[in-house]
Design a protein around this motif. Sequence first.
Motif, PDB file in Angstrom:
ATOM      1  N   GLN A 119     -26.483  13.277 -44.702  1.00  0.00           N
ATOM      2  CA  GLN A 119     -27.340  13.951 -44.250  1.00  0.00           C
ATOM      3  C   GLN A 119     -28.168  14.449 -43.323  1.00  0.00           C
ATOM      4  O   GLN A 119     -29.188  15.104 -42.480  1.00  0.00           O
ATOM      5  N   GLY A 120     -28.911  13.188 -43.760  1.00  0.00           N
ATOM      6  CA  GLY A 120     -29.683  12.515 -43.273  1.00  0.00           C
ATOM      7  C   GLY A 120     -29.383  11.280 -41.165  1.00  0.00           C
ATOM      8  O   GLY A 120     -30.391  10.827 -41.557  1.00  0.00           O
ATOM      9  N   THR A 121     -28.301  11.651 -41.653  1.00  0.00           N
ATOM     10  CA  THR A 121     -27.796  10.908 -40.213  1.00  0.00           C
ATOM     11  C   THR A 121     -28.654  11.213 -39.099  1.00  0.00           C
ATOM     12  O   THR A 121     -28.905  12.962 -38.742  1.00  0.00           O
ATOM     13  N   ILE A 122     -29.208  10.252 -38.091  1.00  0.00           N
ATOM     14  CA  ILE A 122     -29.787  10.909 -36.859  1.00  0.00           C
ATOM     15  C   ILE A 122     -28.066   9.860 -35.234  1.00  0.00           C
ATOM     16  O   ILE A 122     -28.145   9.640 -35.786  1.00  0.00           O
ATOM     17  N   TRP A 123     -28.736  10.904 -34.285  1.00  0.00           N
ATOM     18  CA  TRP A 123     -27.596  10.154 -33.484  1.00  0.00           C
ATOM     19  C   TRP A 123     -28.940   9.510 -32.450  1.00  0.00           C
ATOM     20  O   TRP A 123     -30.063   9.764 -32.342  1.00  0.00           O
ATOM     21  N   ARG A 124     -28.426   8.090 -31.853  1.00  0.00           N
ATOM     22  CA  ARG A 124     -29.518   7.451 -31.327  1.00  0.00           C
ATOM     23  C   ARG A 124     -28.847   7.378 -29.976  1.00  0.00           C
ATOM     24  O   ARG A 124     -26.724   6.822 -29.529  1.00  0.00           O
ATOM     25  N   LEU A 125     -28.958   7.467 -28.699  1.00  0.00           N
ATOM     26  CA  LEU A 125     -28.623   7.452 -27.185  1.00  0.00           C
ATOM     27  C   LEU A 125     -29.066   6.434 -26.648  1.00  0.00           C
ATOM     28  O   LEU A 125     -30.222   6.911 -26.249  1.00  0.00           O
ATOM     29  N   ARG A 126     -28.764   5.256 -26.335  1.00  0.00           N
ATOM     30  CA  ARG A 126     -29.664   4.294 -25.274  1.00  0.00           C
ATOM     31  C   ARG A 126     -28.684   4.114 -23.909  1.00  0.00           C
ATOM     32  O   ARG A 126     -27.083   4.457 -23.637  1.00  0.00           O
ATOM     33  N   VAL A 127     -29.125   4.623 -22.797  1.00  0.00           N
ATOM     34  CA  VAL A 127     -28.464   4.597 -21.406  1.00  0.00           C
ATOM     35  C   VAL A 127     -29.063   3.877 -20.496  1.00  0.00           C
ATOM     36  O   VAL A 127     -30.489   3.658 -19.946  1.00  0.00           O
ATOM     37  N   THR A 128     -27.896   3.109 -19.857  1.00  0.00           N
ATOM     38  CA  THR A 128     -28.546   2.763 -18.708  1.00  0.00           C
ATOM     39  C   THR A 128     -28.163   2.902 -16.622  1.00  0.00           C
ATOM     40  O   THR A 128     -26.968   3.120 -17.365  1.00  0.00           O
ATOM     41  N   ILE A 129     -28.700   3.656 -16.601  1.00  0.00           N
ATOM     42  CA  ILE A 129     -28.679   3.991 -14.975  1.00  0.00           C
ATOM     43  C   ILE A 129     -28.755   2.511 -14.088  1.00  0.00           C
ATOM     44  O   ILE A 129     -29.139   1.596 -13.883  1.00  0.00           O
ATOM     45  N   GLN A 130     -26.650   2.286 -13.327  1.00  0.00           N
ATOM     46  CA  GLN A 130     -26.643   0.381 -13.816  1.00  0.00           C
ATOM     47  C   GLN A 130     -27.325   0.479 -12.152  1.00  0.00           C
ATOM     48  O   GLN A 130     -28.660  -0.179 -11.279  1.00  0.00           O
ATOM     49  N   GLU A 131     -26.567   1.377 -10.962  1.00  0.00           N
ATOM     50  CA  GLU A 131     -26.167   1.072  -9.959  1.00  0.00           C
ATOM     51  C   GLU A 131     -25.074   2.420  -9.335  1.00  0.00           C
ATOM     52  O   GLU A 131     -24.548   3.281 -10.005  1.00  0.00           O
ATOM     53  N   ALA A 132     -25.486   2.727  -7.745  1.00  0.00           N
ATOM     54  CA  ALA A 132     -24.654   3.353  -7.325  1.00  0.00           C
ATOM     55  C   ALA A 132     -23.825   3.071  -5.853  1.00  0.00           C
ATOM     56  O   ALA A 132     -24.377   1.274  -5.474  1.00  0.00           O
ATOM     57  N   ALA A 133     -23.298   3.197  -5.382  1.00  0.00           N
ATOM     58  CA  ALA A 133     -22.248   2.771  -4.245  1.00  0.00           C
ATOM     59  C   ALA A 133     -21.922   4.410  -3.102  1.00  0.00           C
ATOM     60  O   ALA A 133     -22.006   4.799  -3.507  1.00  0.00           O
ATOM     61  N   ASN A 134     -21.575   3.724  -2.021  1.00  0.00           N
ATOM     62  CA  ASN A 134     -20.936   4.191  -0.737  1.00  0.00           C
ATOM     63  C   ASN A 134     -21.829   5.815  -0.784  1.00  0.00           C
ATOM     64  O   ASN A 134     -21.653   6.572  -0.286  1.00  0.00           O
ATOM     65  N   LEU A 135     -23.264   5.447  -1.117  1.00  0.00           N
ATOM     66  CA  LEU A 135     -24.128   7.326  -1.565  1.00  0.00           C
ATOM     67  C   LEU A 135     -24.314   7.447   0.766  1.00  0.00           C
ATOM     68  O   LEU A 135     -23.824   6.609   0.959  1.00  0.00           O
ATOM     69  N   THR A 136     -24.665   8.949   0.910  1.00  0.00           N
ATOM     70  CA  THR A 136     -24.881   9.141   2.027  1.00  0.00           C
ATOM     71  C   THR A 136     -25.221   8.347   2.821  1.00  0.00           C
ATOM     72  O   THR A 136     -26.821   8.308   2.005  1.00  0.00           O
ATOM     73  N   ALA A 137     -25.780   8.271   3.923  1.00  0.00           N
ATOM     74  CA  ALA A 137     -26.879   7.410   4.956  1.00  0.00           C
ATOM     75  C   ALA A 137     -27.664   9.149   4.968  1.00  0.00           C
ATOM     76  O   ALA A 137     -27.765  10.053   5.891  1.00  0.00           O
ATOM     77  N   ALA A 138     -29.273   9.218   4.361  1.00  0.00           N
ATOM     78  CA  ALA A 138     -29.878  10.002   4.608  1.00  0.00           C
ATOM     79  C   ALA A 138     -31.042  10.164   5.376  1.00  0.00           C
ATOM     80  O   ALA A 138     -31.365  11.277   6.510  1.00  0.00           O
ATOM     81  N   ASP A 139     -31.185   8.906   6.135  1.00  0.00           N
ATOM     82  CA  ASP A 139     -32.543   8.244   7.078  1.00  0.00           C
ATOM     83  C   ASP A 139     -32.070   8.598   8.500  1.00  0.00           C
ATOM     84  O   ASP A 139     -30.598   7.758   8.895  1.00  0.00           O
ATOM     85  N   ARG A 140     -32.555   8.163   9.320  1.00  0.00           N
ATOM     86  CA  ARG A 140     -32.561   7.770  10.977  1.00  0.00           C
ATOM     87  C   ARG A 140     -31.195   6.848  11.001  1.00  0.00           C
ATOM     88  O   ARG A 140     -30.372   6.745  12.367  1.00  0.00           O
ATOM     89  N   GLY A 141     -31.835   5.474  10.586  1.00  0.00           N
ATOM     90  CA  GLY A 141     -31.565   4.426  10.656  1.00  0.00           C
ATOM     91  C   GLY A 141     -30.207   4.034   9.711  1.00  0.00           C
ATOM     92  O   GLY A 141     -29.998   2.825   9.955  1.00  0.00           O
ATOM     93  N   GLY A 142     -29.533   4.954   9.498  1.00  0.00           N
ATOM     94  CA  GLY A 142     -27.978   4.556   8.791  1.00  0.00           C
ATOM     95  C   GLY A 142     -28.282   4.721   7.048  1.00  0.00           C
ATOM     96  O   GLY A 142     -27.434   4.054   7.027  1.00  0.00           O
ATOM     97  N   LEU A 143     -29.525   4.566   6.918  1.00  0.00           N
ATOM     98  CA  LEU A 143     -29.421   3.979   5.153  1.00  0.00           C
ATOM     99  C   LEU A 143     -30.538   5.677   4.907  1.00  0.00           C
ATOM    100  O   LEU A 143     -30.601   6.328   4.891  1.00  0.00           O
ATOM    101  N   SER A 144     -30.977   5.262   3.467  1.00  0.00           N
ATOM    102  CA  SER A 144     -31.388   5.771   2.519  1.00  0.00           C
ATOM    103  C   SER A 144     -32.583   5.521   1.271  1.00  0.00           C
ATOM    104  O   SER A 144     -32.738   4.038   1.475  1.00  0.00           O
ATOM    105  N   ASP A 145     -32.932   6.113   1.072  1.00  0.00           N
ATOM    106  CA  ASP A 145     -34.585   5.785   0.005  1.00  0.00           C
ATOM    107  C   ASP A 145     -34.184   6.174  -1.955  1.00  0.00           C
ATOM    108  O   ASP A 145     -34.708   6.944  -2.010  1.00  0.00           O
ATOM    109  N   PRO A 146     -32.895   5.876  -2.199  1.00  0.00           N
ATOM    110  CA  PRO A 146     -32.806   6.818  -3.261  1.00  0.00           C
ATOM    111  C   PRO A 146     -33.080   6.485  -4.393  1.00  0.00           C
ATOM    112  O   PRO A 146     -33.621   5.131  -4.838  1.00  0.00           O
ATOM    113  N   TYR A 147     -33.271   7.435  -5.583  1.00  0.00           N
ATOM    114  CA  TYR A 147     -33.990   7.152  -6.867  1.00  0.00           C
ATOM    115  C   TYR A 147     -32.616   8.308  -7.912  1.00  0.00           C
ATOM    116  O   TYR A 147     -32.123   8.776  -6.701  1.00  0.00           O
TER     117      TYR A 147
END
Length: 645
Positions: free
Chosen positions: A29-57
């Motif tokens: 009953q005293g057990t808890i869950w623990r979660l560790r998450v790492t947002i590693q990287e992204a690939a092939n994102l949509t180009a949202a800016d005029r220069g053909g790139l993006s500033d993602p977060y």
Amino acid sequence: PPPRRHAGLTLVHCLSWLAAMASSSGLDQGTIWRLRVTIQEAANLTAADRGGLSDPYVLYSVSTAHPVAGPTASKSWLNGKTNIITESLNPTFEHEFYVEGDLLPEQEPSLVLSFKVMDHDVIGHDDFLGAVDVVINLRHHDRPCCVIDDAWHLLSGPGISTGELRVLHAVSFGPVGGPVVPRPRDPEVVLVARSTSAGEALSTAAAEAATVSQHEAYDRCGQHIETGPPLRAWLHMQSYLACRELRAIEAWSAIDVGALYDTVRESGSEQASAPTAPCAPLHHPAIEALVWEHGVPCNMRADVYAHALQTSALKDFAAATHSATLAAAAEQAAEKMAAVSLQGAANGKPAHGAESTATAAVTTAATCSTPEAIPSGCVYAAYSAAAEAINSVDMKQIEADVVRTGTGDHSNVSGEHGKAVLTRVLKAYAVRNEALGFCQGMTYVTAGLLHALDEERAFWALCGLCELRGLCSSYYTPTMAGFRVDLDVFQELFVAYLPALSARLSELHVLPVVFASSWLLALFQTALPSETALRVLDLVVATSAGSAALIYVGLAWLQRHQDALLAAEQDDVLSLLECSQRLEFDPDRLAYAARVVAKRFPPEKVAALRAKHAQKLQDTFVRSADAHATNHLLGVIADGGGGGG
């Protein structure tokens, strides 16, 4: 795209501090869950800016769902945001967060990790680049261990047609006050199947990967994956490749391949009353763009190859022009096989395996053939039947070469049946093209085609590659003139594109003829992992680059591994070349780099260089012939002078 890191894998890391709980039926009953998450990287994102790139977060949240109460009833545990990565479509975030909570009751068994990728704008609203939810069912993890998942996920949303996000998450259970979730750094792991947001395709890939720690691993084409770094790299890439395959299917489904090729075919030729031999492959800009960006999906490769290489026209022309010869050959082969079968039956040795399959092919060809005509659907059977009646040097060489060809223990061309199929295709082509017969590099090219196509389609694709792509008239000839020309072109472009690496390898006496010969002759089918090698075939078959794509891929591969090769010593260069090729599990990266090379040296530039080096080679042949004639004349004179003395 940036390099894909291979540090994280789908794994179970058993925690020593929970070993005592392994025999318990549940968690306290005293057990808890623990979660560790790492947002590693992204690939092939949509180009949202005029220069053909993006500033993602990335915006993220962790919540618990209440399936019984409905999707709106949830408890939010955490909300956050990563740093902004400026001017990138392939950002690396390496953002980590940690959260824990009491073990959930039965009515709320899931954690939901929500990720929304955004493009930062200084003025106005930020742009949406895609979102994905990753659901973690804690009841599936209700055991004393730490479950770690490292997977790519498809981004989706209104107007989003590209983009993937890589997320690593680790869940563990333990007593209150126990240690936090460890980072996944232990290379000795036991793999477990995990489902991901990309659907059944990713679940299947993960399930297949689940067994490889204790069993041999094979890719989709049946090629064996070596243990160690190759296996770890291949495992990591499976969820990414599955994401990309789903994205490719989505993109290709938006076009009508047959209709587009028909427009090219109709615009390039007049209607003829009789079948004519096609003289060139077909290309369409929309299809070519998809091939460069996505490759050809597995479920569409047969149709795309058939259209691009005009295999129907090749088949119809062969049926119209070779009927009498093929019909006679089929009849002769049928008589020969019948005699062999009767003799075998008399000796109590019935036909089996490859022999019975060949008999079936001969019977089919003889049945559907007449002295006047052979239906186009029976042409391949007729070629195969004709091959059974021939006992030439080429046929013996084919049989010997197929036996020693390494094709993977579980591939379409392994075992008695697979090698018999490979042999039949090569023999049938030797009958079709008597002037060429057989060249050793054709074995690997045909094996590559058989990884993607059935037997008859592979045969006609081989015809298209050799005859419409010019491999027969250039690579697979007694002088191998085209192959020698392309080696010279490769050397010249190598010096121009990678001067430092070219100079270093030349200093170490490692010339392109050492490592690039197999690339060109076997169309990279012996050098790269099978799925990546099929991507190279896609470029050769379905783009206007044609065989020039082999030069582009070779230069791209060298550019990607330039730093390691520059640092290597002479004794290590060749082994590094070979080992690095077997780790090329990401077709997208290689195709992207090859396209950069193609823009630097377009096909017109390659054609001009080929013409220049072909003339030089021709001059060499002339000088060699003149020297041979002169030596022969001097020998005659010397013999005459000796007799007179």
